[in-house]
Design a protein around this motif. Structure first.
Motif, short mmCIF file in Angstrom:
data_model
loop_
_atom_site.label_atom_id
_atom_site.label_comp_id
_atom_site.label_asym_id
_atom_site.label_seq_id
_atom_site.Cartn_x
_atom_site.Cartn_y
_atom_site.Cartn_z
N LEU A 164 0.80 -1.23 0.00
CA LEU A 164 0.00 0.00 0.00
C LEU A 164 0.83 1.27 0.00
N LEU A 165 2.05 1.16 0.47
CA LEU A 165 2.88 2.35 0.68
C LEU A 165 3.04 3.24 -0.56
N PRO A 166 3.35 2.65 -1.73
CA PRO A 166 3.51 3.53 -2.90
C PRO A 166 2.26 4.37 -3.17
N ALA A 167 1.09 3.75 -3.09
CA ALA A 167 -0.15 4.49 -3.35
C ALA A 167 -0.35 5.58 -2.31
N LEU A 168 -0.10 5.25 -1.03
CA LEU A 168 -0.33 6.23 0.03
C LEU A 168 0.63 7.42 -0.05
N LEU A 169 1.84 7.15 -0.55
CA LEU A 169 2.82 8.24 -0.66
C LEU A 169 2.63 9.07 -1.93
N GLN A 170 2.12 8.43 -2.97
CA GLN A 170 2.03 9.13 -4.25
C GLN A 170 0.70 9.85 -4.46
N THR A 171 -0.37 9.30 -3.92
CA THR A 171 -1.67 9.92 -4.22
C THR A 171 -1.77 11.32 -3.62
#
Ligand SMILES: [Zn+2]
Length: 412
Positions: A261-268
């Motif tokens: 989940l981390l990439p989505a949470l950091l990029q969105t």
């Protein structure tokens, strides 16, 4: 849409119970392939079995219309889409339903609902319209629903000397979690929304670990985290089983879950957007709003919001016109009594952003997508309840030996 889709052409058995909140219940389509229904979810209104009434604010300027589209659709079209980029909002269309069809759906699926809910309420079978939406929990990969809650610390300007230190040290969520836990309720203790909203990798990981731990620890009872696989809500108990050599441990699963989940949470950009809206629409805090309300009352002070008319769609249009053109230059440190209703509407809207969920889909290849749901408008009589709740939460937290020091999201 020129023609409204008629859901009662499907079999009620072709819908699968997904989940429910206080005012609505959601099913997803699991029947034969259909250009209209495959990949959709049906959201229906609930009614308390005691009163038979649906408790919804009236949004319409034309109350004599047969049955207006569900407020969720109308509010998203007219209000939310002017604040949140459309790409993050689910597609919602109005659909026709009938009483016999809804009654049959209730008969078939009531047993799948949580026991505690069944005694309290049920599908509002007398409604003629429902909401057909993108099915955000079915389909490929897995889907994580996070209810992030309040993502900011209030400005100290409007806080009373008594609450100032408490409310600027510990965030609203952490204080509320403390109160709930002393009442013996399941809460996401340890989770701080400011970590999730921080955009900082270490803090976001901490937030996800805390959410996971609370999810496991409460057997999925806390509502800040839900996990769906193939349209079915995953129960943490399905992960807690006797370990065999080589099996991933719960800690391994938590790490894999966070990493996915981390990439989505950091990029969105949507998390920053949500916390900005929450904060911008709540510049006075409920304490400042209450003070302004008192200032505007000439004699005896009625409860906050009492006597204020429920905003119509035209009111919301006008509100947003002011919001987009004047809000950023208004002097919120010295609010004008003439703007009292504006601030009340702003607070209502802020509350929707404080209570929404984000849905993150992780596809088999690791690709992610994010949507925001549950942005319904709240009824105006909540204002008074929120003022009382705020006082209760702060009072319960005052004098606590070691208050949690929450770090505001952009403070690092
Ligand atoms: Zn906190």
């Amino acid at each position: 849409m020129s023609t409204t889709i008629n859901v009662s052409v499907t079999s009620p058995a072709d819908w699968k119970y997904i989940s429910e909140g206080g005012s609505s219940i959601v099913f997803s389509y699991a029947g034969p392939a259909s250009p209209y229904f495959t990949g959709t979810a049906l959201r229906l209104r609930k009614t308390s079995t005691a009163s038979g009434q649906v408790d919804l604010p009236v949004l319409h300027d034309t109350p004599d219309e047969e049955e207006p589209d569900d407020p969720t659709i109308v509010f998203q079209r007219r209000v939310t889409q002017r604040l949140v980029p459309e790409e993050y909002l689910p597609r919602l269309v109005s659909a026709n339903v009938t009483e016999p069809w809804l009654s049959e759906l209730h008969e078939i699926h009531n047993e799948h609902r949580p026991q505690a809910r069944r005694g309290k309420d049920g599908i509002a079978v007398k409604k003629a319209k429902a909401v057909l939406a993108d099915d955000l929990v079915g389909g490929e990969g897995f889907v994580v629903e996070i209810k992030p809650k309040w993502g900011f610390l209030p400005s100290s300007v409007h806080l009373s000397p008594r609450s100032k230190l408490t409310k600027t040290t510990t965030c609203r969520f952490c204080m509320h979690a403390h109160l709930k836990s002393t009442d013996g309720k399941d809460v996401s203790l340890g989770y701080c929304p400011l970590d999730l909203f921080s955009g900082d990798k270490v803090r976001v990981m901490k937030a996800m670990h805390n959410l996971w731990d609370a999810w496991i620890g409460s057997s999925g009872q806390v509502n800040n985290l839900r996990v769906f696989v193939g349209g079915t809500m995953l129960k943490p108990t399905s992960l807690v089983r006797p370990q065999h050599f080589g099996d991933p441990t719960l800690s391994d699963l938590r790490d894999a879950f966070t990493a996915a989940l981390l990439p989505a949470l950091l990029q969105t950009p949507i998390l920053q957007k949500l916390s900005n809206l929450q904060q911008t629409l709540d510049p006075l805090d409920i304490e400042g709003l209450t003070a302004l309300w008192s200032e505007a009352s000439e004699t005896a002070i009625p409860p906050l919001g009492q006597g204020l008319a429920e905003p119509t769609l035209s009111d919301w249009d006008a509100f947003l016109d002011v919001y987009h053109t004047k809000h950023s230059t208004m002097d919120h440190d010295h609010p004008d009594v003439a703007n009292l209703r504006y601030y009340c509407l702003a607070y209502l809207l802020s509350a929707s952003f404080k209570d929404c969920s984000i849905m993150i889909r992780v596809k088999p290849g690791g690709e992610t997508s994010v949507a925001v749901i549950d942005l319904d408008v709240k009824p105006i009589d909540r204002l008074h309840k929120w003022a009382l709740l705020d006082a209760e939460i702060v009072q319960a937290y005052e004098g606590i030996a070691e208050p949690t020091k929450c770090v505001d999201r952009w403070a690092m």
